[in-house]
Design an enzyme around this catalytic site. Sequence first.
Site, PDB file in Angstrom:
ATOM      1  N   ASN A 116       1.110  -1.036   0.347  1.00  0.00           N
ATOM      2  CA  ASN A 116       0.220   0.104   0.228  1.00  0.00           C
ATOM      3  C   ASN A 116       0.746   1.588   0.131  1.00  0.00           C
ATOM      4  O   ASN A 116       2.154   1.559   1.070  1.00  0.00           O
ATOM      5  CB  ASN A 116      -0.706  -0.247   1.447  1.00  0.00           C
ATOM      6  CG  ASN A 116      -0.103   0.579   2.368  1.00  0.00           C
ATOM      7  OD1 ASN A 116      -0.161   2.244   2.794  1.00  0.00           O
ATOM      8  ND2 ASN A 116       0.580  -0.024   3.414  1.00  0.00           N
ATOM      9  N   PHE A 120      -1.531   8.137   4.323  1.00  0.00           N
ATOM     10  CA  PHE A 120      -2.312   8.429   5.558  1.00  0.00           C
ATOM     11  C   PHE A 120      -4.189   9.235   4.917  1.00  0.00           C
ATOM     12  O   PHE A 120      -4.272  10.329   5.134  1.00  0.00           O
ATOM     13  CB  PHE A 120      -1.578   9.432   6.272  1.00  0.00           C
ATOM     14  CG  PHE A 120      -0.794   9.384   6.645  1.00  0.00           C
ATOM     15  CD1 PHE A 120      -0.728   7.606   7.316  1.00  0.00           C
ATOM     16  CD2 PHE A 120       0.353   9.655   7.368  1.00  0.00           C
ATOM     17  CE1 PHE A 120       0.452   7.430   7.763  1.00  0.00           C
ATOM     18  CE2 PHE A 120       0.871   9.411   8.056  1.00  0.00           C
ATOM     19  CZ  PHE A 120       1.505   7.728   8.365  1.00  0.00           C
ATOM     20  N   SER A 189       5.615   4.968   9.120  1.00  0.00           N
ATOM     21  CA  SER A 189       5.208   4.666   7.324  1.00  0.00           C
ATOM     22  C   SER A 189       5.785   4.978   6.192  1.00  0.00           C
ATOM     23  O   SER A 189       6.486   6.370   6.433  1.00  0.00           O
ATOM     24  CB  SER A 189       3.769   5.548   7.381  1.00  0.00           C
ATOM     25  OG  SER A 189       2.939   5.355   5.765  1.00  0.00           O
ATOM     26  N   ASN A 191       5.034   6.123   3.213  1.00  0.00           N
ATOM     27  CA  ASN A 191       4.400   6.566   2.509  1.00  0.00           C
ATOM     28  C   ASN A 191       3.954   8.204   2.390  1.00  0.00           C
ATOM     29  O   ASN A 191       3.473   8.901   2.025  1.00  0.00           O
ATOM     30  CB  ASN A 191       2.830   5.973   2.336  1.00  0.00           C
ATOM     31  CG  ASN A 191       2.707   4.292   1.838  1.00  0.00           C
ATOM     32  OD1 ASN A 191       4.137   4.136   1.107  1.00  0.00           O
ATOM     33  ND2 ASN A 191       2.588   3.641   2.679  1.00  0.00           N
ATOM     34  N   THR A 192       4.147   8.787   3.975  1.00  0.00           N
ATOM     35  CA  THR A 192       4.464   9.677   3.721  1.00  0.00           C
ATOM     36  C   THR A 192       6.409  10.551   3.487  1.00  0.00           C
ATOM     37  O   THR A 192       7.041  10.230   4.790  1.00  0.00           O
ATOM     38  CB  THR A 192       4.419  10.328   5.348  1.00  0.00           C
ATOM     39  OG1 THR A 192       2.643  10.705   5.469  1.00  0.00           O
ATOM     40  CG2 THR A 192       4.243  12.188   5.405  1.00  0.00           C
ATOM     41  N   LYS A 228       4.997   3.603  17.285  1.00  0.00           N
ATOM     42  CA  LYS A 228       5.098   2.917  16.564  1.00  0.00           C
ATOM     43  C   LYS A 228       6.843   2.510  15.083  1.00  0.00           C
ATOM     44  O   LYS A 228       6.487   4.179  14.921  1.00  0.00           O
ATOM     45  CB  LYS A 228       3.508   2.590  15.037  1.00  0.00           C
ATOM     46  CG  LYS A 228       3.395   1.627  14.562  1.00  0.00           C
ATOM     47  CD  LYS A 228       2.375   1.302  14.039  1.00  0.00           C
ATOM     48  CE  LYS A 228       2.116   0.321  13.343  1.00  0.00           C
ATOM     49  NZ  LYS A 228       0.991  -0.018  12.366  1.00  0.00           N
ATOM     50  N   ASN A 257       5.504  -1.769  11.909  1.00  0.00           N
ATOM     51  CA  ASN A 257       5.038  -1.129  10.449  1.00  0.00           C
ATOM     52  C   ASN A 257       5.228  -1.929   9.820  1.00  0.00           C
ATOM     53  O   ASN A 257       5.882  -2.791   9.353  1.00  0.00           O
ATOM     54  CB  ASN A 257       5.377   0.170  10.633  1.00  0.00           C
ATOM     55  CG  ASN A 257       3.969   0.936  10.018  1.00  0.00           C
ATOM     56  OD1 ASN A 257       3.110   0.462   9.052  1.00  0.00           O
ATOM     57  ND2 ASN A 257       3.949   2.552  10.126  1.00  0.00           N
TER      58      ASN A 257
END
Length: 358
Positions: A116, A120, A189, A191-192, A228, A257
């Site tokens: 993925n 967010f 994450s 993805n940021t 996390k 994560n």
Amino acid sequence: MRVYPTFFKLAFSWMDAERAHTIGFKAIRLAHTTGAGKVLARLTAPAPSLQTSTLGLTFPSPFGLAAGFDKEGHGIEALAQLGFGHVEVGTITGQAQPGNEKPRLFRLVQDRAVINRMGFNNDGAAAVAPRLKAARAALQRRYPAVRPVIGVNIGKTKAVELTDAVADYLVSARTLAPAADYLVVNVSSPNTPGLRLLQDVETLRPLLTAVGREADDAAGRHVPLLVKIAPDLSDEDIDDVAALALDLELDGIIATNTTIGRTGLGTDPAEVEKCGAGGLSGAPLKARSLEVLRRLKSATGDALTLIAVGGVETAQDVQDRLDAGATLVQGYTAFLYEGPFWAAGINRHLAKGRRRPL
């Protein structure tokens, strides 16, 4: 109960993964609103022997749903009725944001994995807070003795520069903490852009200190605070985070994560390449997440609550993590493959294991 994998193959495996998730989540919420959820709740309720006390809370089961499934707090009650001992909502950001461009969610069915790059996507802390408050009150009415716990996972708004990250996290902390049973700072994450840089202990220290203070002030009580971390941290960095958590008297660490790695996959490399960038979750993460958990346990002893997540599919996986030092365990990706009775099945086997080895 094992009919779901066949149903998944026929109904969802050919469908865009994000669309399938949306349809499945709506069906779970519909069951709740039509009253079928009450019947489900009686069938899926965890055995009393599974009750777990940690973070100053009592969880109906040590097994819960990881952040990412319910990003905005729309289905907390419905998910709790499926047997999850806790539901972690999020990741939620200080400002509303659409997330990354679609498609951004991809299944690797052969590997029982997901890639993925959601980014967010959520409608912001101010919109989510009233849902959390309402769900908390509803769960308290429905489960007056021991209710499912609500965790809240917060992250950085993409448009906010890293230099302003602390202030952005504080918006979420003060807005969401009053309705949260525990709070998680997500700095892991992939993805940021730049987010994982916040895992550096020199940057992480002021962030966690400020968020903890803001959350407690806003809630008028101590809100358990966890961080996390990513499975891609080096062992030395994991040790540094553990030492920082102990020094700050943090309540716990969630490990782990998603990973940016792509090793050990059975899926055709060309198919994996077509998915593009993003975090990999699911069965391929099992070994590394367990390794990180054991390292954290060795470094922290019994001083912190460790929540294990990553590659959790079966009751034996849950038990392995509990045996390795986790107090709580979370799952997510296998939920997509196993269906709505997944948590109940795990709870049932865990309860049997409390009477005899799994």
